[in-house]
Design an enzyme around this catalytic site. Sequence first.
Site, PDB file in Angstrom:
ATOM      1  N   LYS A   1     -56.516  35.725  74.237  1.00 29.78           N
ATOM      2  CA  LYS A   1     -56.337  34.928  75.471  1.00 29.78           C
ATOM      3  C   LYS A   1     -55.887  35.844  76.604  1.00 29.78           C
ATOM      4  O   LYS A   1     -54.849  35.625  77.250  1.00 29.78           O
ATOM      5  CB  LYS A   1     -55.367  33.767  75.252  1.00 29.78           C
TER       6      LYS A   1
ATOM      7  N   GLY B   1     -56.372  16.731  64.928  1.00 28.27           N
ATOM      8  CA  GLY B   1     -56.918  15.386  65.087  1.00 28.27           C
ATOM      9  C   GLY B   1     -58.365  15.311  65.563  1.00 28.27           C
ATOM     10  O   GLY B   1     -58.915  14.219  65.681  1.00 28.27           O
ATOM     11  N   GLY B   2     -58.986  16.449  65.835  1.00 28.40           N
ATOM     12  CA  GLY B   2     -60.393  16.440  66.273  1.00 28.40           C
ATOM     13  C   GLY B   2     -61.321  16.101  65.116  1.00 28.40           C
ATOM     14  O   GLY B   2     -60.979  16.317  63.942  1.00 28.40           O
TER      15      GLY B   2
ATOM     16  N   SER C   1     -57.300  22.555  73.414  1.00 26.92           N
ATOM     17  CA  SER C   1     -57.305  21.378  72.542  1.00 26.92           C
ATOM     18  C   SER C   1     -56.016  20.557  72.579  1.00 26.92           C
ATOM     19  O   SER C   1     -55.984  19.440  72.091  1.00 26.92           O
ATOM     20  CB  SER C   1     -57.546  21.831  71.097  1.00 26.92           C
TER      21      SER C   1
ATOM     22  N   ASP D   1     -58.507  36.543  69.229  1.00 27.84           N
ATOM     23  CA  ASP D   1     -58.081  35.477  70.132  1.00 27.84           C
ATOM     24  C   ASP D   1     -56.865  35.971  70.922  1.00 27.84           C
ATOM     25  O   ASP D   1     -55.739  35.574  70.673  1.00 27.84           O
ATOM     26  CB  ASP D   1     -57.739  34.244  69.279  1.00 27.84           C
TER      27      ASP D   1
ATOM     28  N   THR E   1     -54.504  46.279  82.947  1.00 24.70           N
ATOM     29  CA  THR E   1     -53.862  45.908  81.676  1.00 24.70           C
ATOM     30  C   THR E   1     -54.888  45.246  80.753  1.00 24.70           C
ATOM     31  O   THR E   1     -54.971  45.574  79.560  1.00 24.70           O
ATOM     32  CB  THR E   1     -52.678  44.946  81.950  1.00 24.70           C
TER      33      THR E   1
ATOM     34  N   ALA F   1     -56.285  19.432  61.582  1.00 19.11           N
ATOM     35  CA  ALA F   1     -54.834  19.427  61.837  1.00 19.11           C
ATOM     36  C   ALA F   1     -54.474  18.878  63.219  1.00 19.11           C
ATOM     37  O   ALA F   1     -53.437  18.253  63.392  1.00 19.11           O
ATOM     38  CB  ALA F   1     -54.283  20.834  61.665  1.00 19.11           C
TER      39      ALA F   1
HETATM   40  O1  O7M Z   1     -57.383  24.372  62.902  1.00 22.26           O
HETATM   41  P1  O7M Z   1     -56.005  24.683  63.453  1.00 22.26           P
HETATM   42  O2  O7M Z   1     -55.483  23.663  64.358  1.00 22.26           O
HETATM   43  O3  O7M Z   1     -55.061  25.079  62.377  1.00 22.26           O
HETATM   44  O4  O7M Z   1     -56.174  26.053  64.292  1.00 22.26           O
HETATM   45  C1  O7M Z   1     -56.877  26.126  65.485  1.00 22.26           C
HETATM   46  C2  O7M Z   1     -57.001  27.553  65.952  1.00 22.26           C
HETATM   47  O5  O7M Z   1     -57.699  27.555  67.195  1.00 22.26           O
HETATM   48  C3  O7M Z   1     -55.684  28.280  66.207  1.00 22.26           C
HETATM   49  O6  O7M Z   1     -55.892  29.637  65.856  1.00 22.26           O
HETATM   50  C4  O7M Z   1     -55.469  28.175  67.695  1.00 22.26           C
HETATM   51  O7  O7M Z   1     -54.801  29.288  68.212  1.00 22.26           O
HETATM   52  C5  O7M Z   1     -56.906  28.125  68.212  1.00 22.26           C
HETATM   53  N1  O7M Z   1     -57.111  27.341  69.444  1.00 22.26           N
HETATM   54  C6  O7M Z   1     -56.709  26.038  69.531  1.00 22.26           C
HETATM   55  O8  O7M Z   1     -56.213  25.457  68.560  1.00 22.26           O
HETATM   56  N2  O7M Z   1     -56.874  25.367  70.711  1.00 22.26           N
HETATM   57  C7  O7M Z   1     -57.450  25.910  71.809  1.00 22.26           C
HETATM   58  O9  O7M Z   1     -57.591  25.252  72.812  1.00 22.26           O
HETATM   59  C8  O7M Z   1     -57.899  27.224  71.733  1.00 22.26           C
HETATM   60  C9  O7M Z   1     -57.780  27.902  70.527  1.00 22.26           C
HETATM   61  C10 O7M Z   1     -58.463  29.139  70.442  1.00 22.26           C
HETATM   62  O10 O7M Z   1     -59.052  29.544  69.484  1.00 22.26           O
HETATM   63  O11 O7M Z   1     -58.549  29.790  71.561  1.00 22.26           O
HETATM   64  C11 O7M Z   1     -59.524  30.640  71.697  1.00 22.26           C
END
Ligand code: O7M
Length: 252
Positions: free
Chosen positions: A76, A203-204, A132, A74, A83, A201
Amino acid sequence: MEKKKSRIILALDFPYSENHKQLLSSSLRVLDSVAPYICAVKMNRQLVLPLGLFDGVQKIVNHAHELGLPTIMDAKINDIGSTNRAIAEYYFDAGFDAVIASSFVGWDEGLQSVFEVAKKMNRGVIVLVYMSHKGAIEGYGQMVQRSETKRLVPQYRIFAEKALKWNADGAVVGATYPSKIREVRAILKDLVPIYSPGVGAQGGDVEASLKAGATYLIVGRIIVEAENPAMAAEQVRHDAWLSGKEKLAKSR
Ligand code: O7M
């Protein structure tokens, strides 16, 4: 997913710690205990920074592969093409099966190089469509004018269309916004899977996001920080698999 009967991708995230050695051993321990209940592992920079890519994180990637689990970085990715290319190459060299990239950077001199290197190395690229967290509305949710029609549309709809156009291997839409998952699913049809983080965590809701069209749920803290990660993973796997089955039955 089919083999493991699981739609759960583990987000292997731990809170900040000065004890990097312990972070590595905790990662391997949690991974071992939840492996039967997940279909892939996602790692991010909060693990790469303390452990290093080739000295630490690669050990987790290799172990995940021994357990039959694909790995997603991940990152991003969000910079200029040259780069981005090097970043993707390092992660792929370390063994990651896919990287996550930011759609905001665009194609020309942006993400094109990432898709090229992924194709060459037979790996995947997953793009962000709607995040999210609440502030996602400021960027992913802003209204923008479509250049061809001059009509106003939300940014994330355009990103969903780009995920299709770029032939992305996945699109990320937050589980905290089921109605947006539904909208994005309508654009992607069955051509691009939706990866949905934010259940528990943040809220989804497991059932709501899967019914809206999510393919996979990315789940971190409610598993990793549980007293018994294996039990937590088993529970969320079970709930998600049932909701996913209902969704399939209804679409027939
Ligand atoms: O279940 P959590 O909330 O403890 O973790 C969620 C994981 O998903 C955490 O690694 C975040 O970096 C990632 N994430 C999000 O929570 N929201 C996003 O919009 C995008 C990501 C993600 O995975 O991006 C690819």
